[in-house]
Design an enzyme around this catalytic site. Structure first.
Site, mmCIF file in Angstrom:
data_model
loop_
_atom_site.group_PDB
_atom_site.id
_atom_site.type_symbol
_atom_site.label_atom_id
_atom_site.label_comp_id
_atom_site.label_asym_id
_atom_site.label_seq_id
_atom_site.Cartn_x
_atom_site.Cartn_y
_atom_site.Cartn_z
ATOM 1 N N GLY A 59 2.043 8.903 -5.315
ATOM 2 C CA GLY A 59 2.461 7.515 -5.404
ATOM 3 C C GLY A 59 1.667 6.598 -4.509
ATOM 4 O O GLY A 59 0.569 6.931 -4.051
ATOM 5 N N ALA A 60 2.229 5.404 -4.255
ATOM 6 C CA ALA A 60 1.515 4.357 -3.530
ATOM 7 C C ALA A 60 0.140 4.168 -4.169
ATOM 8 O O ALA A 60 -0.890 4.203 -3.504
ATOM 9 C CB ALA A 60 1.403 4.687 -2.047
ATOM 10 N N HIS A 62 -3.308 3.055 -6.078
ATOM 11 C CA HIS A 62 -4.346 2.045 -5.858
ATOM 12 C C HIS A 62 -5.433 2.255 -6.903
ATOM 13 O O HIS A 62 -5.288 3.109 -7.806
ATOM 14 C CB HIS A 62 -4.902 2.134 -4.430
ATOM 15 C CG HIS A 62 -5.295 3.533 -4.021
ATOM 16 N ND1 HIS A 62 -6.354 4.196 -4.583
ATOM 17 C CD2 HIS A 62 -4.750 4.384 -3.118
ATOM 18 C CE1 HIS A 62 -6.479 5.402 -4.036
ATOM 19 N NE2 HIS A 62 -5.508 5.555 -3.158
ATOM 20 N N HIS A 65 -6.615 5.822 -7.721
ATOM 21 C CA HIS A 65 -5.766 6.551 -8.667
ATOM 22 C C HIS A 65 -6.004 6.065 -10.093
ATOM 23 O O HIS A 65 -6.065 6.867 -11.036
ATOM 24 C CB HIS A 65 -4.291 6.345 -8.318
ATOM 25 C CG HIS A 65 -3.869 6.939 -7.014
ATOM 26 N ND1 HIS A 65 -3.488 6.161 -5.936
ATOM 27 C CD2 HIS A 65 -3.768 8.228 -6.606
ATOM 28 C CE1 HIS A 65 -3.155 6.950 -4.923
ATOM 29 N NE2 HIS A 65 -3.320 8.208 -5.304
ATOM 30 N N GLY A 177 -9.603 13.279 -7.171
ATOM 31 C CA GLY A 177 -10.679 12.523 -6.548
ATOM 32 C C GLY A 177 -11.437 13.346 -5.523
ATOM 33 O O GLY A 177 -10.884 14.241 -4.874
ATOM 34 N N SER A 216 -3.829 5.780 -0.028
ATOM 35 C CA SER A 216 -2.490 5.211 0.141
ATOM 36 C C SER A 216 -2.199 4.941 1.605
ATOM 37 O O SER A 216 -1.428 4.042 1.954
ATOM 38 C CB SER A 216 -1.445 6.175 -0.437
ATOM 39 O OG SER A 216 -1.697 6.419 -1.804
#
Length: 311
Positions: A59-60, A62, A65, A177, A216
């Site tokens: 999550g979080a 950006h 992602h 990534g 994140s």
């Protein structure tokens, strides 16, 4: 009366007897909160020969992602984006508690993309079936360097949750990534060891305008610290420029001194290693590829980065 029709390319058309309006494209998104619901839905899609891609996240979200999600959307019919802050990969309880949890914002960001996205956001009790523990893996030495000694148990936690996600989603491809390059190599290894049938796709690091690798954790930095953190990438670039003219020891000494001179930073490690084995290298050898790896703390936030030296 207006009628809506959805076409294969996910464009939504509002049709009247007189005019056709093309609505703005956005993701066709659904959220699944339990493993059983997701598995049942995916089972139906496989019967239709749909290709499933997976982007595991905590999550979080950006733009880093989103670059993974875009690639999956391009290569698959359905992209499952897991949003799960995995407790077993945190060896620092404070870090676990501080990790940002922004599910509603994450979903809003995903809706800006085009394609079919299924968000998988389970509870800890659901994904671990009530028993929160890690499994044992043989990482063939990939876990003994850099992040391994600094974060005991971290890679076992990562491998445990990734294997669990692979078995739940059963994707053909999963996207990760290169910022977490050591993690990426370990995930590729366990996918082969466990014969999970998943192709692990590595995707380039996405950076902020300053060069700072998107993470994140960047959200926890003050404006000043975020600006100063560009030094991390600057030093990686400096090492790359000096790669063929200075010894590895000299490069590491110079980088260490640079961070010592900047009191805002606490350098955990700077290492030059072989890209394939991740083992620290003492000197350049022909036909070998190398990467520089770095981990620093700034305002108590731990940041990592890496850069290919001769690729």
């Amino acid at each position: 009366m207006l009628k809506k029709t959805r076409y294969k390319d996910n464009k939504l058309l509002w049709i009247s007897p007189f005019v056709v309006f093309l609505a703005p494209q956005s993701a066709l998104m659904q959220r699944y909160s339990t493993t059983a619901e997701l598995e049942n839905a995916l089972r139906e899609q496989r019967k239709k020969k749909q290709k499933i891609g997976l982007v595991p996240t905590m999550g979080a979200l950006h733009n880093g992602h989103l670059s993974l999600v875009r690639r999956s959307l391009f290569q698959n019919d359905i992209t499952v984006v897991s949003i799960f802050v995995n407790p077993t990969q945190f060896n620092d309880s404070t870090d676990l508690e501080a990790y940002p949890r922004t599910l509603e914002k994450d979903e809003a960001l995903l809706r800006t993309l085009e394609g079919t996205i299924w968000v998988y956001a389970p509870e800890v009790s659901d994904i671990y079936s009530g028993i929160v523990e890690t499994k044992y893996y043989d990482f063939k030495g990939l876990d003994t360097v850099m992040e391994g000694p600094n974060r005991p148990g971290h890679f076992e936690g990562v491998a445990t949750i990734v294997e669990r996600l692979f078995r739940i989603v059963k994707p053909k491809k999963a996207y990760f990534g290169e910022k977490d390059y050591q993690q990426l190599q370990i995930i590729k290894l366990i996918s082969k060891q466990k014969r999970l049938g998943v192709s692990v796709i590595d995707c380039p690091i996405v950076r902020e305008n300053s060069g700072l690798a998107m993470s994140s954790r960047n959200q926890r930095l003050s404006e000043n610290a975020r600006s100063e953190a560009s030094l991390i990438y600057q030093q990686l670039l400096w090492a790359k420029r000096r790669f063929t003219t200075l010894s590895f020891d000299r490069i590491k000494e110079e980088v260490a001194q640079t961070f010592t001179d900047h009191s805002l930073f606490d350098l955990e490690y700077f290492e030059i290693a072989e890209s394939a084995t991740l083992q620290p290298a003492l000197e350049r050898r022909k036909n070998k590829k190398y990467r520089a790896f770095i981990a620093v703390r700034i305002e108590g936030v731990r940041l990592i980065d890496n850069l290919a030296m001769n690729e």
